[in-house]
Each structure stands twice: as structure tokens, then as C-alpha cells.
Scaffold this motif. Structure first.
Motif, PDB file in Angstrom:
ATOM      1  N   HIS A   1       0.813  -1.219   0.000  1.00  0.00           N
ATOM      2  CA  HIS A   1       0.000   0.000   0.000  1.00  0.00           C
ATOM      3  C   HIS A   1       0.846   1.268   0.000  1.00  0.00           C
ATOM      4  O   HIS A   1       0.320   2.376  -0.022  1.00  0.00           O
ATOM      5  CB  HIS A   1      -0.955  -0.013   1.195  1.00  0.00           C
ATOM      6  CG  HIS A   1      -2.042  -1.036   1.042  1.00  0.00           C
ATOM      7  ND1 HIS A   1      -2.871  -1.418   2.076  1.00  0.00           N
ATOM      8  CD2 HIS A   1      -2.439  -1.763  -0.039  1.00  0.00           C
ATOM      9  CE1 HIS A   1      -3.718  -2.329   1.636  1.00  0.00           C
ATOM     10  NE2 HIS A   1      -3.474  -2.560   0.368  1.00  0.00           N
ATOM     11  N   HIS A   2       2.160   1.128   0.083  1.00  0.00           N
ATOM     12  CA  HIS A   2       3.043   2.300   0.047  1.00  0.00           C
ATOM     13  C   HIS A   2       3.824   2.375  -1.266  1.00  0.00           C
ATOM     14  O   HIS A   2       4.881   3.004  -1.335  1.00  0.00           O
ATOM     15  CB  HIS A   2       4.005   2.284   1.248  1.00  0.00           C
ATOM     16  CG  HIS A   2       3.305   2.553   2.530  1.00  0.00           C
ATOM     17  ND1 HIS A   2       2.715   1.555   3.271  1.00  0.00           N
ATOM     18  CD2 HIS A   2       3.057   3.702   3.189  1.00  0.00           C
ATOM     19  CE1 HIS A   2       2.142   2.088   4.327  1.00  0.00           C
ATOM     20  NE2 HIS A   2       2.331   3.391   4.307  1.00  0.00           N
TER      21      HIS A   2
ATOM     22  N   CYS B   1      14.316  10.759  -2.552  1.00  0.00           N
ATOM     23  CA  CYS B   1      13.366  11.608  -1.837  1.00  0.00           C
ATOM     24  C   CYS B   1      12.248  10.835  -1.130  1.00  0.00           C
ATOM     25  O   CYS B   1      11.970  11.088   0.031  1.00  0.00           O
ATOM     26  CB  CYS B   1      12.801  12.628  -2.819  1.00  0.00           C
ATOM     27  SG  CYS B   1      11.365  13.490  -2.252  1.00  0.00           S
ATOM     28  N   GLY B   2      11.610   9.944  -1.833  1.00  0.00           N
ATOM     29  CA  GLY B   2      10.537   9.171  -1.190  1.00  0.00           C
ATOM     30  C   GLY B   2       9.205   9.899  -1.130  1.00  0.00           C
ATOM     31  O   GLY B   2       8.222   9.376  -0.626  1.00  0.00           O
ATOM     32  N   GLY B   3       9.141  11.127  -1.649  1.00  0.00           N
ATOM     33  CA  GLY B   3       7.882  11.886  -1.629  1.00  0.00           C
ATOM     34  C   GLY B   3       6.883  11.316  -2.629  1.00  0.00           C
ATOM     35  O   GLY B   3       5.736  11.038  -2.288  1.00  0.00           O
ATOM     36  N   CYS B   4       7.312  11.120  -3.870  1.00  0.00           N
ATOM     37  CA  CYS B   4       6.453  10.514  -4.902  1.00  0.00           C
ATOM     38  C   CYS B   4       6.978   9.093  -5.112  1.00  0.00           C
ATOM     39  O   CYS B   4       8.116   8.913  -5.525  1.00  0.00           O
ATOM     40  CB  CYS B   4       6.549  11.282  -6.209  1.00  0.00           C
ATOM     41  SG  CYS B   4       6.134  13.018  -6.039  1.00  0.00           S
ATOM     42  N   ASN B   5       6.155   8.117  -4.832  1.00  0.00           N
ATOM     43  CA  ASN B   5       6.637   6.725  -4.846  1.00  0.00           C
ATOM     44  C   ASN B   5       6.361   6.007  -6.143  1.00  0.00           C
ATOM     45  O   ASN B   5       6.828   4.898  -6.350  1.00  0.00           O
ATOM     46  CB  ASN B   5       5.969   5.928  -3.716  1.00  0.00           C
ATOM     47  CG  ASN B   5       5.611   6.828  -2.579  1.00  0.00           C
ATOM     48  OD1 ASN B   5       4.632   7.561  -2.654  1.00  0.00           O
ATOM     49  ND2 ASN B   5       6.433   6.808  -1.549  1.00  0.00           N
TER      50      ASN B   5
ATOM     51  N   ILE C   1      -3.163   4.878 -11.550  1.00  0.00           N
ATOM     52  CA  ILE C   1      -4.599   4.919 -11.243  1.00  0.00           C
ATOM     53  C   ILE C   1      -5.111   3.502 -10.960  1.00  0.00           C
ATOM     54  O   ILE C   1      -5.867   3.280 -10.002  1.00  0.00           O
ATOM     55  CB  ILE C   1      -5.381   5.564 -12.427  1.00  0.00           C
ATOM     56  CG1 ILE C   1      -4.968   7.034 -12.569  1.00  0.00           C
ATOM     57  CG2 ILE C   1      -6.881   5.425 -12.255  1.00  0.00           C
ATOM     58  CD1 ILE C   1      -5.309   7.902 -11.380  1.00  0.00           C
ATOM     59  N   LYS C   2      -4.652   2.560 -11.761  1.00  0.00           N
ATOM     60  CA  LYS C   2      -5.072   1.166 -11.551  1.00  0.00           C
ATOM     61  C   LYS C   2      -4.571   0.685 -10.184  1.00  0.00           C
ATOM     62  O   LYS C   2      -5.284   0.022  -9.441  1.00  0.00           O
ATOM     63  CB  LYS C   2      -4.540   0.277 -12.683  1.00  0.00           C
ATOM     64  CG  LYS C   2      -5.028  -1.143 -12.538  1.00  0.00           C
ATOM     65  CD  LYS C   2      -4.709  -2.031 -13.700  1.00  0.00           C
ATOM     66  CE  LYS C   2      -5.259  -3.437 -13.478  1.00  0.00           C
ATOM     67  NZ  LYS C   2      -4.991  -4.024 -12.178  1.00  0.00           N
ATOM     68  N   TYR C   3      -3.316   1.065  -9.875  1.00  0.00           N
ATOM     69  CA  TYR C   3      -2.736   0.698  -8.572  1.00  0.00           C
ATOM     70  C   TYR C   3      -3.629   1.238  -7.428  1.00  0.00           C
ATOM     71  O   TYR C   3      -3.932   0.530  -6.466  1.00  0.00           O
ATOM     72  CB  TYR C   3      -1.304   1.265  -8.466  1.00  0.00           C
ATOM     73  CG  TYR C   3      -0.765   1.286  -7.065  1.00  0.00           C
ATOM     74  CD1 TYR C   3      -0.249   0.127  -6.483  1.00  0.00           C
ATOM     75  CD2 TYR C   3      -0.808   2.447  -6.300  1.00  0.00           C
ATOM     76  CE1 TYR C   3       0.207   0.138  -5.175  1.00  0.00           C
ATOM     77  CE2 TYR C   3      -0.354   2.464  -4.998  1.00  0.00           C
ATOM     78  CZ  TYR C   3       0.163   1.307  -4.437  1.00  0.00           C
ATOM     79  OH  TYR C   3       0.597   1.320  -3.141  1.00  0.00           O
TER      80      TYR C   3
ATOM     81  N   TYR D   1       1.420   7.337  -3.350  1.00  0.00           N
ATOM     82  CA  TYR D   1       0.460   6.266  -3.045  1.00  0.00           C
ATOM     83  C   TYR D   1      -0.782   6.797  -2.337  1.00  0.00           C
ATOM     84  O   TYR D   1      -1.695   6.047  -2.027  1.00  0.00           O
ATOM     85  CB  TYR D   1       1.121   5.153  -2.218  1.00  0.00           C
ATOM     86  CG  TYR D   1       1.656   5.582  -0.873  1.00  0.00           C
ATOM     87  CD1 TYR D   1       0.804   5.809   0.200  1.00  0.00           C
ATOM     88  CD2 TYR D   1       3.020   5.746  -0.665  1.00  0.00           C
ATOM     89  CE1 TYR D   1       1.288   6.203   1.431  1.00  0.00           C
ATOM     90  CE2 TYR D   1       3.522   6.121   0.559  1.00  0.00           C
ATOM     91  CZ  TYR D   1       2.653   6.368   1.606  1.00  0.00           C
ATOM     92  OH  TYR D   1       3.132   6.762   2.824  1.00  0.00           O
ATOM     93  N   HIS D   2      -0.819   8.103  -2.082  1.00  0.00           N
ATOM     94  CA  HIS D   2      -1.943   8.676  -1.323  1.00  0.00           C
ATOM     95  C   HIS D   2      -3.203   8.787  -2.183  1.00  0.00           C
ATOM     96  O   HIS D   2      -3.121   9.029  -3.387  1.00  0.00           O
ATOM     97  CB  HIS D   2      -1.569  10.046  -0.776  1.00  0.00           C
ATOM     98  CG  HIS D   2      -0.461   9.988   0.215  1.00  0.00           C
ATOM     99  ND1 HIS D   2      -0.641   9.499   1.485  1.00  0.00           N
ATOM    100  CD2 HIS D   2       0.842  10.310   0.114  1.00  0.00           C
ATOM    101  CE1 HIS D   2       0.507   9.531   2.133  1.00  0.00           C
ATOM    102  NE2 HIS D   2       1.434  10.015   1.328  1.00  0.00           N
ATOM    103  N   ILE D   3      -4.349   8.601  -1.517  1.00  0.00           N
ATOM    104  CA  ILE D   3      -5.632   8.621  -2.233  1.00  0.00           C
ATOM    105  C   ILE D   3      -6.628   9.485  -1.461  1.00  0.00           C
ATOM    106  O   ILE D   3      -6.787   9.325  -0.251  1.00  0.00           O
ATOM    107  CB  ILE D   3      -6.215   7.188  -2.360  1.00  0.00           C
ATOM    108  CG1 ILE D   3      -5.216   6.249  -3.053  1.00  0.00           C
ATOM    109  CG2 ILE D   3      -7.545   7.210  -3.101  1.00  0.00           C
ATOM    110  CD1 ILE D   3      -5.632   4.784  -3.035  1.00  0.00           C
TER     111      ILE D   3
END
Ligand SMILES: C[S@@+](CC[C@H](N)C(=O)[O-])C[C@H]1O[C@@H](n2cnc3c(N)ncnc32)[C@H](O)[C@@H]1O
Length: 401
Positions: free
Chosen positions: A11-12, A72-76, A86-88, A389-391
């Protein structure tokens, strides 16, 4: 060195594989890939790895447009095509619902039309005069000179950040529809900012230094769907204006004529103001004082006279609302709703709850509780935070007969 085959995603946004039966999480990998990994953390029940070499790459892999992606890890999810992100996200929501044994499969997705440069706010660290983001879950600075997902006006300011003359600080840069900037600084450094240079090279609305205005104004005006919103330096405002515009439309589409509406966790009153057009009366509840002050100004600016702002903790303020409520909008922070507020929602006679959330785990936890009295009618996910990964979700619930 260990060879790992990636079998699914977590989920991350990390790939999942196994080493001798023990689960390993590996960032920047995709299902079907085979990688040599270095184990960077060994916990009781799982391992964390870092790719050293790709033995087999997925045909779905993209090269990231951000030079800091791996650090960075901000955008995974920058190693994925937008459609695959989007599918993820859709699969992630479905799997969280399934884990909670909530049967609802008809998820509507609202995409982001501007998948880069969408953020109107970023938070930077300055350490020993260097500026950047913290690497995920660490205090290690990743120095940056631009952020792929930030508004171009923010990136232009980052290039001039030295004119703030700060050695160690937290700097928040906020930007509105007109690319005007509000700079918020927390530091123990002396105030040596070259405001003359910054004001002549940027559309600088204000600088707030340790909660005191040192230049201009502590707030600016933003505009979404022709509605005006004053936003104070410490008030919440959605970070993606294009998706927020769609969120407003979606909210409006899901509201029928109501007598009394509650807008809980109201920020500067955005959703309450949208809802007020179809309501007799709206109560908006928020804990940040400046946000409430903004809300009062926003009601006036938008010529709305049926919205009432209440300052305080939702779980306490709800006791003061004696009217019979038809519709409740809740938009809590990541931790979701507390037990008392959930009980309040169950006890009211409200026919509709619209639950807006930026954390699917706490959302689904609360839905599990609420579905004893309410039924999920619509589940929308909005791609507010593209390539992360945020929704953001908006769930419409109706009271069971
Ligand atoms: C996710 S934001 C939503 C704001 C607003 N609905 C919007 O869309 O702009 C959550 C808001 O809840 C506020 N908040 C957090 N905890 C709260 C509490 N216990 N009581 C009232 N408001 C709270 C925060 O200050 C923030 O403005």
C-alpha cells in the motif's frame, strides 16, 4: 546480495517479494521484475531492501522525470505510467475494502488533468544552509532545487531560497491561483531575509516568521470554481486546485436540497460554502482559529448568509448542535473520526453522510462502524496526489431504512 522476484505491490507503492519465505519490501520495483537487492533493514517479521541491479525489468516501467525520485521518497510511483498509478490506487482501495469485509466494488475514479506541478504548497527543510526534503522516515536531507509536483512559481522561489538567509529552518511555500506566494518560516535563526530582492522577483504576498508577519499579509485569496477563499498561513487548504475543483462539483452533484447541513472539519469553509447553495442552514466546525476567521470572511466574499462557523474540537462542539440535521459532511485529518463523533453520526437523524478522506485505512475503519446504520451508495476516489500512493476519497452514505 539476494535475488528477489516482485510478486505484488504494497500500500506504500513498494514491490513485495520473498527471501527464504520472509517478506521483503523493495521501493522502485514493479510486479514481474527480478532484482538483486541489498537488505537495508531487518525486522522481526519483514525485511526492507534496496535495488542494486535489475535482472529483469517490467515493460510497464517508466523512467522517472524527477532526478530525486530514488532518494526523496515523496512521490513513490514515478516509475509507473500515469494510467498504471490509477489502476494501482483502484486495486489498493478494493483490497482495503476486501480486508475489512466491506462489499462495494463500484468505485468511480476522478483523474488529475495536471499530473505534474499540481501542488500549491510544499514544506522544505533547511539544514546547515542546504534546502530539501527529508528522505522517507529519516532525518537525512535530500537537497533539491525544484520539485516536479510543485507549482512553477514555488520552484522559481526555491531557486532564490538563499535570499531567506536561513541556516536551519522549516519553510512552507504556499501559492494561489495567481501564483502569488505566502512564505511561512519556523526557525531559531535571526531574521536576515532580503525581502527587497524577493518581493521584486516574486509575487510575494507575505512572509510569516515564527508566527509573526514580517512582510505583507498573513493570508492570500485563492479561487476555485469562481468561489473566493481567504486562506491564512496556518489554515488548511487542499493542495491540488484542479482536483479540488472536481471535488466541489462532485459534492454539489451529491447534495439534494437540505434543511440543515453540518460541515465537520471545515478548514476555511470550502465545502460548507459549496453546500450552502442547496441548504437552509450550514454549521461549519473547525479547530484552527485563523481558519474560522477566514471562513467568516469567505462567507461574506461569496455573499452567503446561511453559514455559521463554530470554533473548537468537533467531538465537543457537536454537543451544542440541537437542530435536526439532514446532511453531514465530514473531512477529518488522516487519523479519521473518533469514537464519540462516530456515535454522534449514528445517533443523528441525518439521511446522508458524505465522508471525504485522505487516508483509506482510517476511512474504511470508520465505514466499517458506520455501515451498521448507513449504506454506502457511492465511492469516489480522486487523484489529488498524483504519483504518490496517497488517495483522496469521497464516500456517500445513506441511512438504512
Ligand atoms: C482534511 S482538512 C479538511 C478541511 C476542509 N474541509 C477543506 O476541504 O478544505 C481537516 C481539517 O480539520 C481540522 N481539524 C483537525 N482536527 C480537528 C478537530 N478535532 N476538530 C475540528 N477540526 C479539526 C484541521 O484544522 C483541518 O482544517
Amino acid at each position: 546480495m539476494n535475488c528477489v522476484e516482485i510478486v505484488r505491490m504494497d500500500h506504500h507503492g513498494r514491490g513485495i517479494g520473498y527471501i527464504d519465505g520472509k517478506i521483503i519490501f523493495v521501493p522502485n520495483t514493479l510486479v514481474g521484475e527480478e532484482v538483486n537487492v541489498l537488505i537495508v533493514a531487518e525486522k522481526k517479521n519483514y525485511l526492507e531492501g534496496k535495488v542494486v541491479e535489475f535482472l529483469k525489468k517490467s515493460s510497464a516501467r517508466c523512467s522517472s522525470k524527477c532526478p530525486y525520485f530514488l532518494e526523496c521518497g515523496g512521490c513513490n510511483l514515478l516509475h509507473m505510467k500515469y494510467e498504471d498509478t490509477i489502476k494501482y490506487k483502484l486495486d489498493k482501495i478494493k483490497s482495503i475494502l476486501k480486508l475489512a469485509k466491506i462489499e462495494f466494488d463500484d468505485i468511480n475514479v476522478i483523474k488529475n488533468e495536471k499530473t505534474y506541478n499540481y501542488r500549491n504548497k510544499i514544506e522544505l527543510k533547511i539544514i546547515d544552509g542546504k534546502c530539501g526534503y527529508f528522505k522517507n522516515d529519516t532525518h537525512t536531507l535530500v537537497e533539491i532545487d525544484a520539485c516536479l509536483v510543485a507549482n512553477p512559481a514555488i520552484n522559481k522561489f526555491i531557486r532564490d531560497i538563499n535570499y531567506l538567509n536561513l541556516k536551519n529552518a522549516l519553510v512552507t511555500i504556499r501559492c494561489n491561483y495567481n501564483e502569488e506566494l505566502l512564505i511561512v518560516i519556523e526557525t531559531q535563526d535571526d531574521m536576515l531575509i532580503d525581502t527587497k530582492y524577493l518581493a521584486s522577483n516574486h509575487k510575494l504576498v507575505g512572509i510569516v516568521f515564527n508566527k509573526k508577519v514580517m512582510y505583507g499579509s498573513p493570508h492570500f485569496i485563492d479561487i476555485i470554481n469562481h468561489k473566493l477563499f481567504r486562506v491564512s498561513y496556518d489554515a488548511f487548504f487542499q493542495i491540488n486546485p484542479k482536483v479540488t475543483s472536481k471535488m466541489f462539483d462532485l459534492l454539489q452533484d451529491n447534495i439534494s436540497e437540505s434543511n440543515v447541513v453540518l460541515d465537520l472539519y471545515a478548514g476555511v469553509g470550502t465545502l460548507g460554502i459549496v453546500a450552502s447553495e442547496k441548504a437552509h442552514k450550514v454549521y461549519s466546525v473547525e479547530i484552527v482559529e485563523n481558519a474560522i476567521k477566514d471562513g467568516l470572511v469567505n462567507a461574506k466574499m461569496n455573499k452567503i448568509d446561511n453559514i455559521y462557523f463554530m470554533l473548537g474540537d468537533v467531538s465537543k462542539v457537536i454537543d451544542k448542535i440541537k437542530d435536526e440535521v439532514d446532511l453531514i459532511i465530514v473531512d477529518p485529518p488522516r487519523k479519521g473520526l473518533d469514537k464519540k463523533t462516530i456515535q454522534f453520526l449514528k445517533n443523528t437523524k441525518a439521511n446522508t453522510i458524505i465522508y471525504i478522506s485522505c487516508d483509506p485505512m482510517t476511512l474504511v475503519r470508520d465505514l466499517k462502524d458506520l455501515t451498521s446504520d448507513y449504506e454506502i451508495k457511492k465511492f469516489n476516489i480522486m487523484d489529488m496526489f498524483s504519483y504518490t500512493y496517497h488517495i483522496e476519497s469521497m464516500v456517500v452514505l445513506k441511512r438504512k431504512a
